[in-house]
Design a protein around this motif. Structure first.
Motif, short mmCIF file in Angstrom:
data_model
loop_
_atom_site.label_atom_id
_atom_site.label_comp_id
_atom_site.label_asym_id
_atom_site.label_seq_id
_atom_site.Cartn_x
_atom_site.Cartn_y
_atom_site.Cartn_z
N THR A 60 0.83 -1.20 0.00
CA THR A 60 0.00 0.00 0.00
C THR A 60 0.86 1.26 0.00
N LEU A 61 0.28 2.36 -0.46
CA LEU A 61 0.96 3.66 -0.44
C LEU A 61 0.89 4.32 0.92
N SER A 62 -0.11 3.96 1.72
CA SER A 62 -0.43 4.65 2.99
C SER A 62 0.80 4.76 3.89
N PRO A 63 1.02 5.94 4.50
CA PRO A 63 0.14 7.11 4.56
C PRO A 63 0.29 8.07 3.38
N TRP A 64 1.21 7.80 2.47
CA TRP A 64 1.32 8.60 1.27
C TRP A 64 0.11 8.30 0.37
N TYR A 65 -0.25 9.23 -0.49
CA TYR A 65 -1.38 8.96 -1.36
C TYR A 65 -1.17 9.60 -2.72
N ASP A 66 -1.78 8.94 -3.72
CA ASP A 66 -1.66 9.37 -5.10
C ASP A 66 -2.63 10.51 -5.39
N GLU A 67 -2.10 11.60 -5.94
CA GLU A 67 -2.93 12.75 -6.28
C GLU A 67 -2.72 13.13 -7.74
N SER A 68 -2.44 12.10 -8.55
CA SER A 68 -2.14 12.35 -9.96
C SER A 68 -3.41 12.75 -10.71
N PRO A 69 -3.30 13.77 -11.57
CA PRO A 69 -4.51 14.29 -12.22
C PRO A 69 -4.80 13.67 -13.58
N GLY A 70 -3.93 12.81 -14.12
CA GLY A 70 -4.10 12.35 -15.49
C GLY A 70 -3.96 10.86 -15.66
N TYR A 71 -3.27 10.47 -16.75
CA TYR A 71 -3.18 9.07 -17.14
C TYR A 71 -2.05 8.31 -16.47
N VAL A 72 -1.22 8.99 -15.73
CA VAL A 72 -0.10 8.35 -15.03
C VAL A 72 -0.39 8.40 -13.54
N ASN A 73 -0.26 7.27 -12.85
CA ASN A 73 -0.56 7.18 -11.43
C ASN A 73 0.53 6.42 -10.71
N TRP A 74 0.69 6.74 -9.41
CA TRP A 74 1.62 5.98 -8.57
C TRP A 74 0.94 4.71 -8.09
N ARG A 75 1.55 3.57 -8.35
CA ARG A 75 1.03 2.29 -7.91
C ARG A 75 2.16 1.42 -7.38
N VAL A 76 1.85 0.63 -6.34
CA VAL A 76 2.84 -0.31 -5.81
C VAL A 76 3.02 -1.44 -6.81
N GLU A 77 4.25 -1.72 -7.16
CA GLU A 77 4.57 -2.76 -8.15
C GLU A 77 5.49 -3.79 -7.52
N ASN A 78 5.28 -5.06 -7.90
CA ASN A 78 6.14 -6.15 -7.45
C ASN A 78 7.13 -6.49 -8.55
N LEU A 79 8.36 -6.70 -8.19
CA LEU A 79 9.40 -6.99 -9.19
C LEU A 79 9.04 -8.20 -10.03
N ALA A 80 8.34 -9.17 -9.43
CA ALA A 80 7.99 -10.40 -10.14
C ALA A 80 6.84 -10.21 -11.12
N SER A 81 6.06 -9.16 -10.97
CA SER A 81 4.91 -8.93 -11.86
C SER A 81 4.85 -7.46 -12.25
N PRO A 82 5.78 -7.00 -13.11
CA PRO A 82 5.85 -5.58 -13.48
C PRO A 82 4.62 -5.15 -14.27
#
Length: 506
Positions: A60-82
């Motif tokens: 999870t991002l918490s307590p940070w949070y995504d505030e992206s306004p468009g087509y690109v967003n911050w998401r948690v990614e796993n190295l095994a499943s990019p």
């Protein structure tokens, strides 16, 4: 440019979500929010300060949070499943998860915004994080970190210079949060990711570290040293210093300050001497010293220097004795052996050093000394270069390198250097200018393979930098138009090495 892009993306988002409810902060795992639905919902800023660390292994991002306004967003990614199979991330330093600026199926470009909740930052607090940034074109993408107070942004770092096609390396960056008193604010990461499949921006291991020295330490509370030279010691030296000591010295009225360590013995990792390049602990932290190893001589071009010694409640040692020397600003006009150009010479790559966190003005220097070295021996058994180099990148083991700016790599960089090296690089800029040197990356075998930088053309000149390990050194400034960089390695254990940029300045 970033502000314009944000405005357009916000407008598009608002038009696409007319009538939608305004976004609110996500819920925290601890009970510090009264009601997210109420207009006066508020996170306790002092409690939030203890929750900001995140290595994203929880998913999870918490307590940070995504505030992206468009087509690109911050998401948690796993190295095994990019999320993007054609542009997989390198293996993180720890764990397997990180947060990435993730694009849609069309790889649309855009700005991703990662924001912390409001928290209280204290003087000396520092934020550190790992990052990976790659792009098809040099400096095609960017990652910025800003500190926001009352909607006013102050940039802490900008990392576009690491955005290259060949970058497959996680790096660590840190910045002091610029506050003089406890202040409520927000940290924001801006990640711009382009539309090429090679483009990528990712963050990992965000930590906000507290200073162990929690007061402002103004000059009135410190021992002020303003004589041209002198010696100061830890309390009771050479007997053991007291427990729970908290002492500071402020050296002022200089354009350069030299410290010579006569003796040094403190409890490793517990009783520390911190050196700040400025008058307060909000200034750039240059060194954090402890243990029984006597540090090398330090020369820094700064108008003032703050030294803070603190000890814990057990295990006292003899402490330290330090001799300082101040070189004061000269009122004489600079004189050189040749006239400098009337127009600024071209840079290879315009660049703003990201490692100087405090926004203090550059110090005023004494007249420039012009060196005229024309022959230079790197070391026995290694190639010698006696002619000026004009190319922009240098990767051999030593040599004479001249120009207005350029890049120097350790041998074989970014692959591992060899054992038993003794490479000496004499760096010259035109007479009438000085040398600024900063490291774009740094990875040597800690405690065994060293970079030494001397303020002049030989090892007999002042040693102004000695570095080893994985922490990028501070920016180095010369007093003349020449510096000597010496890189030595032992007989075992190698790393990817380093890359440094030099440029002229007046």
């Amino acid at each position: 440019m970033r502000a314009t892009l944000i405005c357009w993306l916000l407008l598009a988002s608002l038009l696409a979500n007319v009538g939608a409810r305004s976004p609110v902060l996500p819920k925290f795992d601890v009970d510090i929010i009264t009601s997210l639905d109420s207009e006066d919902a508020k996170v306790d800023p002092k409690l939030v300060r203890t929750l900001l660390d995140n290595n994203f292994e929880s998913g999870t991002l918490s307590p940070w949070y995504d505030e992206s306004p468009g087509y690109v967003n911050w998401r948690v990614e796993n190295l095994a499943s990019p999320s993007e199979a054609n542009s997989t991330a390198p293996k993180p330093a720890t764990g397997s998860q990180y947060v990435r600026a993730t694009r849609n199926a069309d790889l649309a470009s855009g700005l991703a915004i990662l924001r912390s909740p409001t928290f209280t930052a204290s003087p000396g607090d520092r934020v550190s994080f790992d990052f990976w940034i790659r792009s098809k074109r040099p400096e095609g993408n960017n990652l910025e970190l800003v500190w926001v107070v009352d909607r006013t942004e102050q940039q802490l770092v900008s990392l576009s210079q690491f955005s290259t096609l060949s970058n497959y390396e996680w790096r660590t960056q840190s910045a002091v949060i610029p506050v003089d008193v406890p202040t409520e604010g927000v940290l924001v990461f801006y990640g711009y990711c382009g539309s090429n499949y090679e483009d990528a921006v990712a963050i990992d291991n965000i930590f906000v570290e507290s200073s162990t020295y929690t007061t402002q330490a103004p000059a009135s509370d410190c021992i002020v040293l303003s004589a041209s030279f002198g010696t100061f010691t830890s309390p009771n030296y050479p007997s053991s210093y007291p427990e729970n000591a908290n002492v500071c010295w402020l050296i002022t009225g200089a354009y350069s300050i030299t410290l010579q360590f006569n003796n040094f013995e403190t409890e490793t990792g517990k009783d520390t001497l911190k050196i700040y390049l400025g008058p307060t602990i909000s200034s750039e932290l240059f060194a954090d010293l402890s243990g029984s190893y006597i540090p090398n001589q330090i020369t820094k071009y700064t108008e003032s220097m703050l030294l803070v010694f603190t000890s814990d409640s057990a295990n006292s040692y003899a402490g330290f004795s330090i001799t300082y020397q101040i070189v004061r600003q000269s009122t004489t006009s600079p004189s050189t052996t040749s006239s400098p150009p009337t127009t600024a010479p071209p840079y290879t790559t315009p660049y703003t050093t990201p490692y100087t966190i405090s926004s203090t003005k550059a110090p005023t220097y004494a007249p420039i000394i012009c060196e005229t070295t024309t022959e230079f021996q790197t070391t026995t058994g290694f190639p010698t270069t006696t002619e000026f180099q004009t190319s922009t990148e240098h990767s051999s083991c030593g040599g004479l390198i001249s120009g207005y700016s350029g890049i120097i790599n350790s041998p074989n960089y970014p692959y591992e250097y060899e054992n038993n090296l003794d490479c000496r690089y004499l760096i010259q800029v035109p007479c009438g200018y000085r040398v600024r040197l900063y490291f774009n990356s740094f990875n040597t075998e800690s405690g065994y393979d060293f970079v030494n930088v001397h303020d002049g053309p030989s090892t007999s000149n002042y040693l102004i930098l000695r570095a080893s390990g994985t922490t990028r050194p501070s920016t180095v400034y010369s007093s003349s138009n020449e510096i000597l960089l010496r890189f030595t390695t032992d007989s075992s254990g190698t790393r990817s090495g380093w890359q440094a940029t030099f440029e002229y300045y007046y």
